[in-house]
Design a protein around this motif. Sequence first.
Motif, mmCIF file in Angstrom:
data_model
loop_
_atom_site.group_PDB
_atom_site.id
_atom_site.type_symbol
_atom_site.label_atom_id
_atom_site.label_comp_id
_atom_site.label_asym_id
_atom_site.label_seq_id
_atom_site.Cartn_x
_atom_site.Cartn_y
_atom_site.Cartn_z
ATOM 1 N N LEU A 203 64.036 58.053 4.672
ATOM 2 C CA LEU A 203 63.214 58.494 3.547
ATOM 3 C C LEU A 203 63.101 57.421 2.470
ATOM 4 C CD1 LEU A 203 64.550 62.153 3.192
ATOM 5 C CD2 LEU A 203 62.253 61.475 3.935
ATOM 6 N N LEU A 204 64.149 56.655 2.275
ATOM 7 C CA LEU A 204 64.177 55.636 1.230
ATOM 8 C C LEU A 204 64.287 54.234 1.825
ATOM 9 C CD1 LEU A 204 66.662 57.472 -1.170
ATOM 10 C CD2 LEU A 204 64.165 57.382 -1.355
ATOM 11 N N ILE A 217 66.576 51.529 13.909
ATOM 12 C CA ILE A 217 66.427 52.981 13.763
ATOM 13 C C ILE A 217 67.080 53.683 14.944
ATOM 14 C CG2 ILE A 217 64.791 54.886 13.512
ATOM 15 C CD1 ILE A 217 62.720 52.807 12.564
ATOM 16 N N ASP A 218 68.099 54.492 14.669
ATOM 17 C CA ASP A 218 68.764 55.267 15.714
ATOM 18 C C ASP A 218 68.167 56.673 15.720
ATOM 19 O OD1 ASP A 218 70.490 56.748 17.352
ATOM 20 O OD2 ASP A 218 72.203 55.480 16.850
ATOM 21 N N LEU A 249 58.870 62.350 11.797
ATOM 22 C CA LEU A 249 58.409 62.055 10.438
ATOM 23 C C LEU A 249 59.326 61.031 9.778
ATOM 24 C CD1 LEU A 249 56.333 62.781 8.238
ATOM 25 C CD2 LEU A 249 57.913 64.554 7.455
ATOM 26 N N LEU A 250 60.618 61.180 10.008
ATOM 27 C CA LEU A 250 61.580 60.221 9.468
ATOM 28 C C LEU A 250 61.407 58.842 10.112
ATOM 29 C CD1 LEU A 250 64.767 62.472 9.391
ATOM 30 C CD2 LEU A 250 63.496 61.634 7.402
ATOM 31 N N ALA A 254 60.375 55.199 8.305
ATOM 32 C CA ALA A 254 61.143 53.960 8.429
ATOM 33 C C ALA A 254 60.284 52.835 8.992
ATOM 34 C CB ALA A 254 62.365 54.196 9.304
ATOM 35 N N LEU A 255 59.494 53.143 10.019
ATOM 36 C CA LEU A 255 58.605 52.138 10.604
ATOM 37 C C LEU A 255 57.614 51.618 9.570
ATOM 38 C CD1 LEU A 255 57.818 53.817 14.055
ATOM 39 C CD2 LEU A 255 59.189 51.765 13.696
#
Length: 293
Positions: A203-204, A217-218, A249-250, A254-255
């Motif tokens: 999210l951040l 990203i895991d 969505l998360l 991040a992408l």
Amino acid sequence: MTNCTQPGLNLTELIKSTTQLNKDGLTIGLVSIDGLIQELNLHPYAVAYPSDLNDETQTQLLNQCDGNPAEYFVSALAKQLIQAAKLAGEQPLRVRLSGADSHQRQTLLGAELEASEVNPLIGLRGVSRFADKSIRKSFELECEAIKRARNAEGMTNIELVIPFVRTFSEAATIIDLLAEQGLCRGAHGLKVHLMAELPANALLADKFLQYFDGLVIDIDQLAQFSLGLDQTHPSLDYLHDDQNEAVLLLVRQALKAAATTGKGCAVVSHYIEKAPKLQSWLLDHDVDTVITQ
């Protein structure tokens, strides 16, 4: 590994043991310090503080480590990292620092030195463990192994991946702690990446990336924490879903942050071959390589 991936999607390997390093045609995506420690069967606290063990366990440890647990631990890890770095060649070798919870480490020799936790999944792990002064030496030994592999052997393709970074404060803390150990971000080309495994990381991500050179990203971990699951609880296996809309969505967030900041981004999924919809989704979002095991 049965290849059930869609055309255009490539799989690289998460390395957890030296056995994997001897495989033909190996393409390394990520090296797990946790996996290498499991293979040594030595708890980092026991190696760092052998005098805190009872006499029987201390004797067993000393016998296994030729009388010098710290040197044995550092040398063994460094040797494995050097081997992996040589296999990677000119490609970066991402090395994830230890982030396993206390439950995952309870079978290691000397595990009694690690406090039992009611909920180890969200307990003392990652940066909160590295920053704890009472057990700092175990982190220092890990850093020494990385430094020895990276500097003494000239394997400057080794890059770091930091697990379980809960807050921006922890992000700043780990960069400082690494610098104290001679692993300064940017020095001799050293890159430090964030293991994006907590919803807050995704999210951040744009703000977290102010402290790091990229993301790993895991997706499995994001699913676990987004859906309130515990992978060690088999009766909840049916709920694990990397293709869940909230999880995707998360990942998308991040992408997007990585693309906007122009920083590198890798993706990890242990279930990718069983998730055709996720494969299509990743390809649609310009992800053509996934780290798996």
